[in-house]
Design a protein around this motif. Sequence first.
Motif, mmCIF file in Angstrom:
data_model
loop_
_atom_site.group_PDB
_atom_site.id
_atom_site.type_symbol
_atom_site.label_atom_id
_atom_site.label_comp_id
_atom_site.label_asym_id
_atom_site.label_seq_id
_atom_site.Cartn_x
_atom_site.Cartn_y
_atom_site.Cartn_z
ATOM 1 N N PHE A 1 -6.962 -17.965 5.799
ATOM 2 C CA PHE A 1 -6.709 -16.564 5.461
ATOM 3 C C PHE A 1 -5.836 -16.505 4.220
ATOM 4 N N CYS A 2 -5.909 -15.400 3.540
ATOM 5 C CA CYS A 2 -5.098 -15.261 2.336
ATOM 6 C C CYS A 2 -4.737 -13.810 2.102
ATOM 7 N N GLY A 3 -3.662 -13.625 1.385
ATOM 8 C CA GLY A 3 -3.273 -12.296 0.917
ATOM 9 C C GLY A 3 -3.393 -12.280 -0.593
ATOM 10 N N VAL A 4 -4.024 -11.249 -1.129
ATOM 11 C CA VAL A 4 -4.135 -11.156 -2.585
ATOM 12 C C VAL A 4 -3.604 -9.806 -3.040
ATOM 13 N N GLU A 5 -3.038 -9.815 -4.221
ATOM 14 C CA GLU A 5 -2.608 -8.549 -4.808
ATOM 15 C C GLU A 5 -3.336 -8.369 -6.130
ATOM 16 N N ILE A 6 -3.705 -7.155 -6.404
ATOM 17 C CA ILE A 6 -4.463 -6.857 -7.619
ATOM 18 C C ILE A 6 -3.688 -5.863 -8.472
ATOM 19 N N ASP A 7 -3.524 -6.235 -9.740
ATOM 20 C CA ASP A 7 -2.805 -5.377 -10.666
ATOM 21 C C ASP A 7 -3.759 -4.316 -11.207
ATOM 22 N N LEU B 1 -9.718 -3.502 -2.134
ATOM 23 C CA LEU B 1 -10.337 -2.443 -2.930
ATOM 24 C C LEU B 1 -11.305 -1.586 -2.121
ATOM 25 N N ASP B 2 -11.429 -1.913 -0.834
ATOM 26 C CA ASP B 2 -12.339 -1.180 0.027
ATOM 27 C C ASP B 2 -13.767 -1.224 -0.537
ATOM 28 N N LEU B 3 -14.242 -2.448 -0.727
ATOM 29 C CA LEU B 3 -15.561 -2.648 -1.326
ATOM 30 C C LEU B 3 -16.542 -3.132 -0.278
ATOM 31 N N ALA B 4 -17.799 -2.727 -0.423
ATOM 32 C CA ALA B 4 -18.830 -3.257 0.464
ATOM 33 C C ALA B 4 -19.470 -4.498 -0.136
ATOM 34 N N ARG C 1 0.835 -1.213 0.000
ATOM 35 C CA ARG C 1 0.000 0.000 0.000
ATOM 36 C C ARG C 1 0.864 1.255 0.000
ATOM 37 N N ALA C 2 1.984 1.170 0.708
ATOM 38 C CA ALA C 2 2.882 2.326 0.726
ATOM 39 C C ALA C 2 3.390 2.612 -0.683
ATOM 40 N N ALA C 3 3.541 1.539 -1.468
ATOM 41 C CA ALA C 3 4.035 1.712 -2.831
ATOM 42 C C ALA C 3 2.897 1.956 -3.821
ATOM 43 N N GLY C 4 1.692 2.127 -3.297
ATOM 44 C CA GLY C 4 0.562 2.421 -4.179
ATOM 45 C C GLY C 4 -0.037 1.187 -4.830
ATOM 46 N N ARG C 5 0.348 0.018 -4.367
ATOM 47 C CA ARG C 5 -0.212 -1.207 -4.933
ATOM 48 C C ARG C 5 -1.432 -1.639 -4.131
ATOM 49 N N LEU C 6 -2.203 -2.547 -4.739
ATOM 50 C CA LEU C 6 -3.447 -2.985 -4.114
ATOM 51 C C LEU C 6 -3.252 -4.358 -3.502
ATOM 52 N N TYR C 7 -3.400 -4.444 -2.201
ATOM 53 C CA TYR C 7 -3.163 -5.696 -1.501
ATOM 54 C C TYR C 7 -4.219 -5.825 -0.423
ATOM 55 N N GLY C 8 -4.791 -7.028 -0.308
ATOM 56 C CA GLY C 8 -5.804 -7.229 0.729
ATOM 57 C C GLY C 8 -5.632 -8.568 1.415
ATOM 58 N N ILE C 9 -6.137 -8.628 2.633
ATOM 59 C CA ILE C 9 -6.093 -9.877 3.398
ATOM 60 C C ILE C 9 -7.530 -10.251 3.754
ATOM 61 N N GLY C 10 -7.845 -11.534 3.567
ATOM 62 C CA GLY C 10 -9.189 -12.000 3.906
ATOM 63 C C GLY C 10 -9.124 -13.171 4.867
ATOM 64 N N PHE C 11 -10.207 -13.335 5.613
ATOM 65 C CA PHE C 11 -10.304 -14.436 6.581
ATOM 66 C C PHE C 11 -11.629 -15.156 6.376
ATOM 67 N N ALA C 12 -11.666 -16.411 6.797
ATOM 68 C CA ALA C 12 -12.946 -17.115 6.855
ATOM 69 C C ALA C 12 -12.834 -18.224 7.888
ATOM 70 N N ALA C 13 -13.859 -18.341 8.704
ATOM 71 C CA ALA C 13 -13.915 -19.420 9.695
ATOM 72 C C ALA C 13 -15.207 -20.174 9.454
ATOM 73 N N VAL C 14 -15.097 -21.457 9.180
ATOM 74 C CA VAL C 14 -16.324 -22.201 8.912
ATOM 75 C C VAL C 14 -16.342 -23.529 9.668
ATOM 76 N N VAL C 15 -17.556 -23.937 9.956
ATOM 77 C CA VAL C 15 -17.779 -25.253 10.550
ATOM 78 C C VAL C 15 -18.228 -26.164 9.422
ATOM 79 N N GLU C 16 -17.501 -27.258 9.251
ATOM 80 C CA GLU C 16 -17.723 -28.123 8.095
ATOM 81 C C GLU C 16 -18.468 -29.384 8.506
ATOM 82 N N ALA D 1 -10.729 -10.774 1.035
ATOM 83 C CA ALA D 1 -9.428 -10.167 0.717
ATOM 84 C C ALA D 1 -9.595 -9.090 -0.356
ATOM 85 N N VAL D 2 -10.453 -9.373 -1.330
ATOM 86 C CA VAL D 2 -10.685 -8.389 -2.398
ATOM 87 C C VAL D 2 -11.394 -7.158 -1.823
#
Lengths: 989, 167, 274
Positions: free
Chosen positions: A656-662, A774-777, A437-452, A769-770
């Motif tokens: 959890f995952c980290g994603v980067e978006i070009d 991207l700060d999306l709702a 983010r400091a370099a102006g790139r788009l990076y997000g982290i997402g989480f999910a907890a599920v009972v299977e 993560a997305v």
Amino acid sequence: MAQAVGESMLRVEDPALLTGTARFADDLPVAAGTLYAVVVRSSEAHAEILTLDTAEALAMPGVEAVITGEEVARISDPLLAAVKRPEGYCLAIGRLRYVGEPLAIVVARSRYEAEDAAELVRLETRPLPPLLDPVAAAEEGAAAIHPEVGSNVVHDRRFRYGDPEAVLGAADRVIEMTVDYPRVLPCPIEGYVVVADYRAGDGIYDVLANFQGPYGLHTVMARALRVPGNRLRLRTPPCSGGSFGAKLAIFTNIVMMCLASRVTGKPVKWVEDRLEHLVASGSGPNRVTRLRAAVTGEGVVEALELDQLEDYGAWMRAPMPGPLYRMHGASSGAYRLRHLAIRNRVVLTNKVPASLVRGFGGPQLYFALERLMQRIAVELALDPLEVVRRNLIPAGSFPYRAPAGALYDSGDYQAAVERAVEEGGLAELRRRRVEARAAGRLYGIGFAAVVEPGMSNMGYLSTLLSPEQRARSGPKDGAIASATVEIDATGSVSVTADSVPQGQGHRTVLAQIVGEVLGLPPEDIAVAAEHDTGREAWSVAAGNYSSRFAGATASAAHLAATRLRDRMARLASQKLNAEPEQLVFEGGRIFARGNPDNAAAFYRVAGSLHWSPGSLPEGMPPSLRETAHWSPPELAPPTEADEINTSLTYGFVFDFCGVEIDRSTGRLTIDRYVTMHDAGRLLHPAIAEGQIVGSYVQALGASLYEDYAYGSDGSLLAGTFADYLLPTAPEVRDPLVLHLETPSPFTRLGAKGLGEGNNMSTPVCIANAVADALDLAEVRLPITEDRINAWLSGAEPPRPERPGAAARATPERRARPAALSGRNSYLIAADRAAVWKRLLDPDALAAVIPGCRRFEQQGERRYLAEAVVRVGPIRGAFTARLELCDLEEPESLRILGEAQGALGAARGEGRLLLVEEGAGTRIDYQYDIDLSGKISSVGSRLLEGASGLLIRQFLAGFARQLETAEGPGAAPAGRSPWRRLLARLGLGR
Amino acid sequence: MPILKAGSKSEIGFHLNGRAVIGSAEPRMLLSDFLRHEIGAYGTHVGCEHGVCGACTVQIDGQPQRACLTLAVQVEGRSVETVEGLAGPEGRLSVLQEAFRANFAVQCGYCTAGILMSVEAFLRDCPEPTEEQIRDLLSGHLCRCTGYTNIVCAVKAAAAAAAAEKT
Amino acid sequence: MKPPAFDYCRPDDLEEVLELLARHGEEASLLAGGQSLVAMLNLRLTRPRVLIDISRLEPLRRLERRGGALEVGAGVTQAALAESLRDSEDSPLLKLALPWVGHYQTRSRGTICGSLAHADPSAELPLCLAALGGSLRLGSARGERELSAEDFQLGPLTTARAPDEMILAARFPLPRPGQGVAFREIARRHGDFAIVALAAIAEGEEIRLAVAGVADRPAVRGWHHEEATLEEALNAFAWDLEGYDDMHASARYRRDLVRRLGRSVIEEARACRS
């Protein structure tokens, strides 16, 4: 060498699979004289059948029968489902309700000949408007696609646990959102195969099919075929090429082929091809979920309201609406909230009937729940992981009774999360996010907890009934698993079980389990995967679904082996003069604990029973064959308060995952994906890992690539593997898989179901993560480059102004993917009356229909045309009906048209407005054309090209004719009318 | 010039896994159907019949090709290799097959035959592939079970084992 | 998914091929690699009466430098061309683009000329031929003619090949000294047809940019490079392509890619001018 249960022994399945000697359904021999079937399918989403003419098809060489819905209704009954209405047969009767719906079966000597004939089944229809949007279809006053039912909402129930209204009413914060989960296909690489043989002498339908169960469907098939269960013998092949839920929905095809065999008096084989699999095998249902959560300032969810509207397509097929209820008891997920309100609605639309897909209801539920957790974090400015942590069910509270009735068997969610965070390197991903983010790139982290969930309660679907209805129909609960172990006179061991594997390695694990109990090397145990309802033990829960193997079938096999070992121990105790309880089975020997020299060979003890039943201990049956049936008591029926323990085991998955978006391409790259699983005791870690990675990659497909898209006219757009995009190797970032093992107290080996978890967790983890990047709702699946680009990009640089190009009438040409529409103008150097006259001249019309072979007037301004249409190498014969209407001489008219052919159907209208301009006439025209069937589902990528060309050809012909007849026209000299037209349509250079 | 009429069968002679075989087919019969239902070589599987999934990949004169995009008549006089020809005497698994087994690269096994035929040819051209090259090669195949991870491992292992055998 | 019935001929020489084409015209299809044709047969999208198998005709496998171009015979497979370019400088652009054409398993059989004849608007090889300003040699019993790439590909799956003609060879101009080339493709998955594919050729201050996947055939535009007007030029080009929405990408996304990646391929091509 790894062999014990819990170790990764080499799979016993593999040598045959690797050498091409394994046998799948289509590899097995069939009787001489077997016929081959092709299913004729609807190319329209919604239409009334006016005529269905099979004569021409029937006259083709090699064809023995063409069976239609009317014949099916004479010799069979409708297919039963839990929601009683609508009631339908295996073939369409009177009305077509989705693209791909079977409407006739052609049976011929070979598949090639059957396909030749299938093209000649003639159909005349009257189109009806298709309903595709579940919300619109559910609205009051929406036209019912089954008029006899009266509404498209065929099920609507509300549930409440605790006091959700009060808590929501008094909450600090109520957070609301609506999410959509799309349709997804299971898409095994092997399609359906059915060989049906009606043996009239015995009145038996003998069927081989790569069916996956549950065998509860056997009842549905037998009822439809009007035979008792024992007259429908269903056999499965030794190998099945994947399923992921798909091979349940084969059952309607089994009924079809049984009837085809009965009609022809010969065995009938049907091998589904990829086109029909994509269009008609059944997808997961799409769901719209509205959530409201009462949340404290710390992000703790105190009450939750789920309003779930699920779209099951055109028909309810058993066991639908499973996805809406399979998770019901566990609707609160991994969280400790106690107040829960649920509304479940089932809506029907003009899509393929929904069916099983790996995850079965889980992806839909968790996409809603886990998106909500991320939104809560954003709205309260908390760390999303912290929100998850604050809501997790505390360690030490297991078995835990969830508010809607699930009894979570075991777990330590906190330990799983903390280990994943630590070993998965979350801190590093956070660092990378800061740097990116400091370099102006788009990076997000997402989480999910599920009972299977694993191993479904056969009574869960009865939750859809009211308590009063349930009381009337009697309780439904449990889930019987069965396995048979047999020791022959040489001491060799054979196993069969009810699990119907499709690649999961059940034979290996069963060999390990039975081998370990009997003290024999697992590779010596013969496990047969094929199953025969006429010979083997089975019950309604049999089959391969709901991750039931590790909990259920493994328990039954363990029980059967243990009983046989006990019997063998009693036999051996006589010889060894030791108590049976003291005996150890190991290395093919039986000996007293602490005295390995006092031993008997396993095979000798087994032989003694077979050869000398007279000397058995008192009361021992003369048999070394044991069939165990196992049903866990925890799977109780729904209570009066609608609490239901929907599954036996409940694993935990934390991702959890980290994603980067070009920014420039919208391309998403998964930087790292970490998935932590607690599936209880792992029976075979490598197989478990393979299930997890396989599930993850399927979910990657659902998240990023697979789009089971329908056009607005109800045509399926992704009709080939070039458009329905399964992930391939370069698209996959391998996940880091971690395990925690808290054994289940409810299964014999402590194992839980696994293999569906990532279908549930991964789509929402990536979406979160997305959303973070991207700060999306709102995030919609699949997350394509195109969608990301739309989320990212602001206003577009405008189309450059060009002198002289001002009057350009071609806007963004296609708003809807399957429809061709446009408007344009054409100048003709002829007076308006002449142009009008020509437009109404049938001979003139005939001459401009490309490839026209026959043209006849069929009434006032109504015409029938037969034409061969070509676009490059593509060629198709069409029968078209045209009608001119709304004539306002000499100013305007409308052309309505529809065309049918082997390549599909086209339907549309054009409006022509004639305006006097100088000495000539300007024709302003606009058109809207929908294309469905093969041309639309196969060529959607080329649709604008291939089928667009069809209309352009027509228009070009018309223009050419007008101009040759009326003079040189307005076009610049030296260019063909064709090129001119392309230019006018904005396509030429 | 051979001219074969639609609807009439003709004899097709070719080598299958090193042995001369003859079958008959009409011009439109696909090689995948011909191998399976005329010759009885069921090891080659059919997954999509439009050239995308790769399940039916065989080698013709050593080149990996889609059997569903090949007409049976086209293999007249050619050498066709299928999965049935990979193992050694008495069914001894080849290095590649062993690597698939050891790495749990097989689940349902339906796509496996095609993948093996591709990889076998590929490793001849490219004996020391990078992971990227392996994934690129595998992009011509759809596997719905494994998620590819173990297949990539198996190909790496097979390449390493073959290299070790040489030295 | 089985093909409709057809006759099958395997001519022994080119003369026989042309004779058959003259006789059957529109009713005939040429079978070279079959990677598009047989798929379309299986889908019954095409139904020739006669299939003329040219895959065994040795003379069509010729691959040679001739008259300033790399001339690729109708029987040359994509794999064979890639192999021949491995250590050669005859076509840096094709070398960049070929790995994007289908897959290892289809390049082994799919031919260069077959892809050009199929004329898919998203395909890489027609893009390269158009970018380089190449041409095709067409032959028939009536004689031979040469058509530029632009005159050859008329629309989606539609070419100027007459029914009795076949492509004998494609001519890809050899690189000129000082030329720089670049290629970029965005597809949904590796090996899929392009959403947008771009090829740029820089020579001195001249630029040629070719785009596939947006219009109904590859589009080429050339201009004199000026940093100040590049953005404007790319925007105009992006709009002029009149792209459309399909299930994989919107017209807007395609235009964005032309604008953004257009710039990057041009920069890349300029950077590698020798």
